[in-house]
Design an enzyme around this catalytic site. Structure first.
Site, PDB file in Angstrom:
ATOM      1  N   SER A  64      -4.616  -8.410  -0.558  1.00 37.65           N
ATOM      2  CA  SER A  64      -3.162  -8.232  -0.699  1.00 37.65           C
ATOM      3  C   SER A  64      -2.657  -8.507  -2.111  1.00 37.65           C
ATOM      4  O   SER A  64      -1.576  -9.070  -2.282  1.00 37.65           O
ATOM      5  CB  SER A  64      -2.409  -9.076   0.337  1.00 37.65           C
TER       6      SER A  64
ATOM      7  N   LYS B 139     -10.627   2.885   0.548  1.00 37.82           N
ATOM      8  CA  LYS B 139     -11.092   2.810   1.940  1.00 37.82           C
ATOM      9  C   LYS B 139     -11.113   4.213   2.561  1.00 37.82           C
ATOM     10  O   LYS B 139     -11.309   5.190   1.847  1.00 37.82           O
ATOM     11  CB  LYS B 139     -10.228   1.813   2.731  1.00 37.82           C
TER      12      LYS B 139
ATOM     13  N   GLU C 129     -12.805 -12.083  -1.993  1.00 37.28           N
ATOM     14  CA  GLU C 129     -11.797 -11.525  -1.098  1.00 37.28           C
ATOM     15  C   GLU C 129     -11.727 -12.376   0.169  1.00 37.28           C
ATOM     16  O   GLU C 129     -12.530 -12.178   1.097  1.00 37.28           O
ATOM     17  CB  GLU C 129     -12.151 -10.087  -0.724  1.00 37.28           C
TER      18      GLU C 129
ATOM     19  N   HIS D 286     -18.553  -5.422   1.327  1.00 37.96           N
ATOM     20  CA  HIS D 286     -17.126  -5.590   1.614  1.00 37.96           C
ATOM     21  C   HIS D 286     -16.974  -6.203   3.012  1.00 37.96           C
ATOM     22  O   HIS D 286     -17.766  -5.905   3.915  1.00 37.96           O
ATOM     23  CB  HIS D 286     -16.411  -4.236   1.539  1.00 37.96           C
TER      24      HIS D 286
ATOM     25  N   GLY E 289      -5.555  -6.923   3.644  1.00 34.69           N
ATOM     26  CA  GLY E 289      -4.718  -6.031   4.440  1.00 34.69           C
ATOM     27  C   GLY E 289      -3.709  -6.750   5.326  1.00 34.69           C
ATOM     28  O   GLY E 289      -3.107  -6.144   6.204  1.00 34.69           O
TER      29      GLY E 289
ATOM     30  N   ASN F 201      -9.710   0.239  -4.236  1.00 32.48           N
ATOM     31  CA  ASN F 201     -10.577   0.535  -3.090  1.00 32.48           C
ATOM     32  C   ASN F 201      -9.753   1.340  -2.090  1.00 32.48           C
ATOM     33  O   ASN F 201      -8.936   0.780  -1.368  1.00 32.48           O
ATOM     34  CB  ASN F 201     -11.060  -0.785  -2.475  1.00 32.48           C
TER      35      ASN F 201
ATOM     36  N   GLU G 277     -15.134  -5.567   5.423  1.00 32.05           N
ATOM     37  CA  GLU G 277     -15.057  -4.586   6.521  1.00 32.05           C
ATOM     38  C   GLU G 277     -16.454  -4.077   6.898  1.00 32.05           C
ATOM     39  O   GLU G 277     -16.721  -3.782   8.055  1.00 32.05           O
ATOM     40  CB  GLU G 277     -14.117  -3.437   6.127  1.00 32.05           C
TER      41      GLU G 277
HETATM   42  P1  PGA Z   1      -5.925  -5.154   0.419  1.00 29.98           P
HETATM   43  O1  PGA Z   1      -7.483  -4.810   0.445  1.00 29.98           O
HETATM   44  O2  PGA Z   1      -5.490  -5.134  -1.019  1.00 29.98           O
HETATM   45  O3  PGA Z   1      -5.275  -4.069   1.231  1.00 29.98           O
HETATM   46  O4  PGA Z   1      -5.762  -6.511   1.025  1.00 29.98           O
HETATM   47  C1  PGA Z   1      -8.370  -5.327  -0.511  1.00 29.98           C
HETATM   48  C2  PGA Z   1      -9.781  -4.913  -0.193  1.00 29.98           C
HETATM   49  O5  PGA Z   1     -10.143  -4.909   0.990  1.00 29.98           O
HETATM   50  O6  PGA Z   1     -10.568  -4.582  -1.087  1.00 29.98           O
END
Ligand code: PGA
Length: 254
Positions: free
Chosen positions: A212, A11, A167, A95, A173, A9, A97
């Site tokens: 992460s 982003k 998640e 997601h 993140g 992903n 976000e």
């Molecule tokens: P991350 O993001 O691996 O940077 O934690 C995962 C995601 O949001 O899909």
């Protein structure tokens, strides 16, 4: 045996040249026929470029979001049919976000999931709890509601080609990762919830872990019986670290 899926992903990162360079790094380092499905989710405006660069490879293409309408007066939005038209096979739905920064509630996420399936895309439904919800012991309730609201609108049959990504919001993140045991426990709960609706669907549906996931923790997470792959953010922006996670998934197949 469910085919492991490793999804990057990206982003809102990169430029046209960085997208090309990252795809080049991944395609040139990836072994073919490993039994692992690899997917990248670039920014909307680079999808066409990505499709072109991936055309001779087995790497799948997907988008990070869609709008649940057909054509029409939805300024700034992109429909599932448009994504399909530029070669996407997958799309992320819900997601964290999107849920948090763009205030997407359960009904909108469910509508997006349904629209994705209707457009012939495979939705990846993202679910997960915040730190506070975990501390309050509400993890299961929150995730159950996130999934149930989609089943109510789209029906359990719509999950046939869908993927679920667990998640934990507190791990996205942040560098914090759920332990393999914490993640496995939630994945099992999700699979049991699907089984309550449809036993065969529960056996076939792939449940990814995201939050992460990195080269150094991927193998332990992927070794869990109900973790069928990863949804990778930060570590997917570097070809070598993404390839190392793909390699960890290959070990699950062997
Ligand atoms: P991350 O993001 O691996 O940077 O934690 C995962 C995601 O949001 O899909």
């Amino acid at each position: 045996m469910r085919t492991p899926l490793i999804a990057g992903n990206w982003k809102m990162n990169g430029s046209r040249s960085q997208t090309k360079a990252l795809l080049h790094g991944i395609t040139s380092g990836l072994q073919e026929d490993t039994g692992v499905e690899i997917l990248v989710l670039p920014v909307f405006v680079y999808l066409e470029e990505a499709r072109h660069l991936l055309s001779q490879t087995s790497i799948q293409l997907g988008a990070q979001d869609l709008y649940p309408g057909g054509s029409g007066a939805y300024t700034g939005e992109v429909s599932g049919h448009m994504l399909k038209d530029v070669g996407c096979g997958y799309v992320l739905v819900g997601h964290s976000e999107r849920r948090t920064l763009f205030h997407e509630g359960l009904p909108l996420v469910a509508a997006k999931f349904k629209a994705a399936v209707e457009a012939g895309l495979k939705p990846i439904l993202c679910v997960g709890e915040t730190k506070q919800q975990r501390e309050n012991g509400a993890t299961e309730t929150v995730i159950r509601e996130q999934i149930e609201s989609v089943i109510e609108v789209a029906g359990i049959g719509a999950f046939h080609d869908a993927v679920i990504a667990y998640e934990p919001v507190w791990a996205i993140g942040t560098g914090l990762t759920a332990t393999p045991e914490q993640a496995q426990a939630v994945h099992l709960t999700i699979r049991e919830q699907i089984a309550q609706n449809h036993v065969d669907m529960a056996k076939r549906i792939r449940i990814l872990y995201g939050g992460s996931m990195k080269a150094d923790n991927a193998a332990a997470l992927l070794a869990q019986s109900d973790i069928d792959g990863g949804l990778i953010g930060g570590a997917a922006l570097d070809a070598n670290s993404f390839l190392a996670i793909c390699e960890a998934a290959v070990q699950k197949v062997i």
